[in-house]
Write an enzyme that holds these catalytic residues in place. Structure first.
Site, PDB file in Angstrom:
ATOM      1  N   HIS A 132       0.807  -1.233   0.000  1.00 63.62           N
ATOM      2  CA  HIS A 132       0.000   0.000   0.000  1.00 63.62           C
ATOM      3  C   HIS A 132       0.838   1.279   0.000  1.00 63.62           C
ATOM      4  O   HIS A 132       0.309   2.355  -0.272  1.00 63.62           O
ATOM      5  CB  HIS A 132      -0.932   0.044   1.215  1.00 63.62           C
ATOM      6  CG  HIS A 132      -1.980  -1.026   1.222  1.00 63.62           C
ATOM      7  ND1 HIS A 132      -2.841  -1.225   0.171  1.00 63.62           N
ATOM      8  CD2 HIS A 132      -2.293  -1.966   2.159  1.00 63.62           C
ATOM      9  CE1 HIS A 132      -3.653  -2.250   0.462  1.00 63.62           C
ATOM     10  NE2 HIS A 132      -3.332  -2.716   1.649  1.00 63.62           N
TER      11      HIS A 132
HETATM   12 ZN   LIG Z   1      -4.042  -7.002   3.051  1.00 65.25          ZN
END
Ligand SMILES: [Zn+2]
Length: 390
Positions: A132
């Site tokens: 992320h």
């Molecule tokens: Zn995840």
């Protein structure tokens, strides 16, 4: 002839610790490492501690100002700049954050280098997969994006086609963003639908920038998807793309948070299906990428029950000594789990769903079925852009 498989490991990675209230408990890394040893897998591979990623490497993906912000927060956590996602609920700042994050990134970069140069056939960094993290900010428990950095390093070393497969329950948004405009990198993410899960991206319509159309593929699965649906979706999308793209290296992210026991998401996948996808990724690497395979960890918040077993399977597959699902877990490990966590450890390397089966996409689909709709949406959005039939 490439060398043996490598397991990337420096005990320092267990310092990636956002604190006792945070779901990403580093005990999951320590317990995985101990379970790998309990099965003797460390004797079947080289265990290598790569050096931490230096600034010139971090800059392959991350912005200078963000790296500076991480370093500042690392020295003085109270001064973390929230505009970079640091010092937030998801990504609290802690002392030494820069160093341990660079250490994890260094393991993935080292894995990529070893595989590219043929020093290792496969390399695993289960502490990595921090997918992320964005070029200019922390997100979703991720500070530096080791997956993106490994891919960027492969490109720097001359790779012209790198495929990235992300089966974490969350969308691999940071990796997709890093290579959004780069047709040399094909990113494929299978994840729970953005309507019901962080980071609310990974829609099928996200297919890459104008000069790299079809270089991003997103399969957004309905909440509740179980083994048969998950494997059906994987096999309906991934092998055809890889066969067409012919990557020189395959980088895969194996977040274990698809599991039915995971507390942060809503898929219902078993350990046995996770293992089946790990095997499929290994097979794809051999079939289409000359065996060059970099395998990473990722999310996973059932830190005792799921993560160590899932990633020990991954390590066994990479080591060329896959662990049978029916294998009993060594008692020494179960005792260590209890001593460290006061939780009872699982007894076997299976959830009892082995062998897992699924219905083949080629045999037909049901346009009224939600899982099939998810597969169709992914294929219709991306496949024609790659010259493939939807
Ligand atoms: Zn995840």
């Amino acid at each position: 002839m490439s060398g043996r498989a490598q397991l990337m490991w420096d005990e320092a990675v267990t310092g990636y610790d956002f604190g006792p209230e945070h779901p990403m408990d580093p005990v999951r890394l320590a317990l995985t490492r101990r379970l790998v040893d309990a099965f003797g897998l460390d004797r079947d591979m080289e265990v290598v501690a790569a050096k931490p990623a230096g600034e010139s490497t971090l800059r392959l993906v991350h912005r200078d100002d963000y790296i500076e912000a991480v370093k500042t927060a690392s020295v003085e956590p109270g001064a973390a700049d929230q505009s970079y996602g640091l010092g937030t609920v998801d990504d609290p700042a802690f002392a030494g954050m820069h160093d341990v994050s660079a250490m994890i990134a260094g393991q993935s970069v080292g894995a990529a280098e070893a595989v590219w140069r043929g020093e290792a056939s496969h390399a695993v960094n289960f502490a990595g997969g921090l997918h992320h993290a964005m070029p200019g900010g922390a997100s979703g428990f991720c500070i530096y994006n080791d997956a993106s950095l490994a891919i960027a390093r492969l490109l720097e070393l001359g790779a012209e086609r790198v495929a990235y497969i992300d089966v974490d329950v969350h969308h691999g948004d940071g990796v997709q963003a890093a290579f959004w405009e780069d047709p040399r990198v094909l990113t494929i993410s299978l994840h729970e639908h953005p309507r019901t899960l962080f980071p609310q991206t990974g829609w099928p319509e996200e297919t890459g920038a104008a000069d790299a159309e079809g270089s991003a593929v997103n399969v957004a699965l309905p909440a509740g998807t179980g083994d048969a649906g998950w494997l059906r979706a994987f096999h309906a999308v991934v092998p055809e793309l890889i066969a067409d793209f012919r990557p020189q290296v395959l980088v895969t992210q194996h977040g274990a948070d698809t599991h039915f026991e995971d507390p942060l998401a809503h898929l219902a996948v078993s350990l046995d299906a996770q293992r089946a996808v790990q095997v499929a990724c290994h097979d794809l690497a051999h079939e289409y990428a000359d065996g060059k395979w970099v395998a990473l960890g990722g999310g996973g918040y059932a830190v005792v029950e799921v993560v160590p077993r899932s990633w020990t399977h991954l390590v066994g597959i990479a080591a060329g000594r896959p662990i049978e699902p029916t294998a009993m877990i060594p008692e020494s490990w179960r005792q260590e789990v209890f001593a460290r966590t006061r939780q009872l450890a699982p007894a076997r390397m299976t959830d009892g769903r082995w062998p897992v089966s699924w219905a083949d996409w080629e045999a037909g689909y049901d346009p009224g079925d939600r899982l099939d709709q998810a597969v169709l949406a992914a294929r219709r959005a991306a496949f024609p852009l790659r010259g493939l039939l939807p």
